[in-house]
Design an enzyme around this catalytic site. Sequence first.
Site, PDB file in Angstrom:
ATOM      1  CE  LYS A  93      -3.820  -2.283   2.385  1.00 32.95           C
ATOM      2  NZ  LYS A  93      -4.444  -2.586   3.678  1.00 32.95           N
ATOM      3  CG  ASP A 146     -10.013  -0.931   4.678  1.00 32.59           C
ATOM      4  OD1 ASP A 146      -9.949  -1.180   3.456  1.00 32.59           O
ATOM      5  OD2 ASP A 146      -9.173  -1.333   5.495  1.00 32.59           O
ATOM      6  CD  GLN A 201      -3.760  -5.018   6.747  1.00 31.16           C
ATOM      7  OE1 GLN A 201      -3.666  -4.010   6.065  1.00 31.16           O
ATOM      8  NE2 GLN A 201      -4.357  -6.102   6.321  1.00 31.16           N
TER       9      GLN A 201
END
Length: 285
Positions: free
Chosen positions: A53, A120, A97
Amino acid sequence: MSKIMDGKRVSQETKKWIIQKTKELKDRTGVVPGLASILVGNDPASEIYVRNKRRACGRCGMFSEEYNLSEETSEEELLSLIGRLNLDEKIHGILVQLPLPIHMNPAKVMKKMSPNKDVDGFHPENTGKLYQENPDVISCTPYGIEKLLDYYGIKILGKHVVVVGKSNIVGKPVAALMLNRDATVTIAHIETQNLPTITTMADILIVAIGDSQFIKKEMIKEGAVVIDVGINRNESGKIVGDVDFEDVKEKVSYITPVPGGVGPMTITMLLWNTLEAAETFAHGK
């Protein structure tokens, strides 16, 4: 022979658009899209994902920060960090994450995040808007799946979409997204009775169960479109999906490979969502 849905190619073409729009935003407003990634613990797969990322942000002209926290970090410390990032004007997207250590509550962590910075799409406000057909942010993997289907001209309206997997990350949001596109949607999972009876009804089969090469050709209708979200390692260490690619490839019309299918699109749509969040911020200044 089926047509391979090349996620790398679609990802690269989408990134060209993101690079252009990122430059235009910076030239017009001075705002550089910024993404903060938080990793708690040292899960190897998560470390690779976060590193990819960061590299993708750099290639697209975006700003990125990483916070690598130890496994012993308390939930309060993580919530405090998210609170600071919520107020940081150079950060437009925050990514925590998953999975988190067992002493942390993922729902509580996601709720702490500003919905505007939840790139997200996991904040309850954003998931609620998705189910109300008015999403501000769409979860990256489902969004990437939608982009792949559209790129290859695969009709969604009126089709029977079967989703195998009920996670909050993929299964549920992709089912909602397909329903919003006027598909007929069935959600199944690993405990579903007579699962092959259901999967063989699918015009579009989306599989996200984390079970190596679980789906075989007898579980798929002739000419179906198959989207394989799984990433697993088989006995020889090779990366494979939840679908037995070699077994089913002659029976389907389109299929995503693993690797190189859905995976590249997930990171690309994260960049897309970060750009959108930065645009929203710039318009509100």
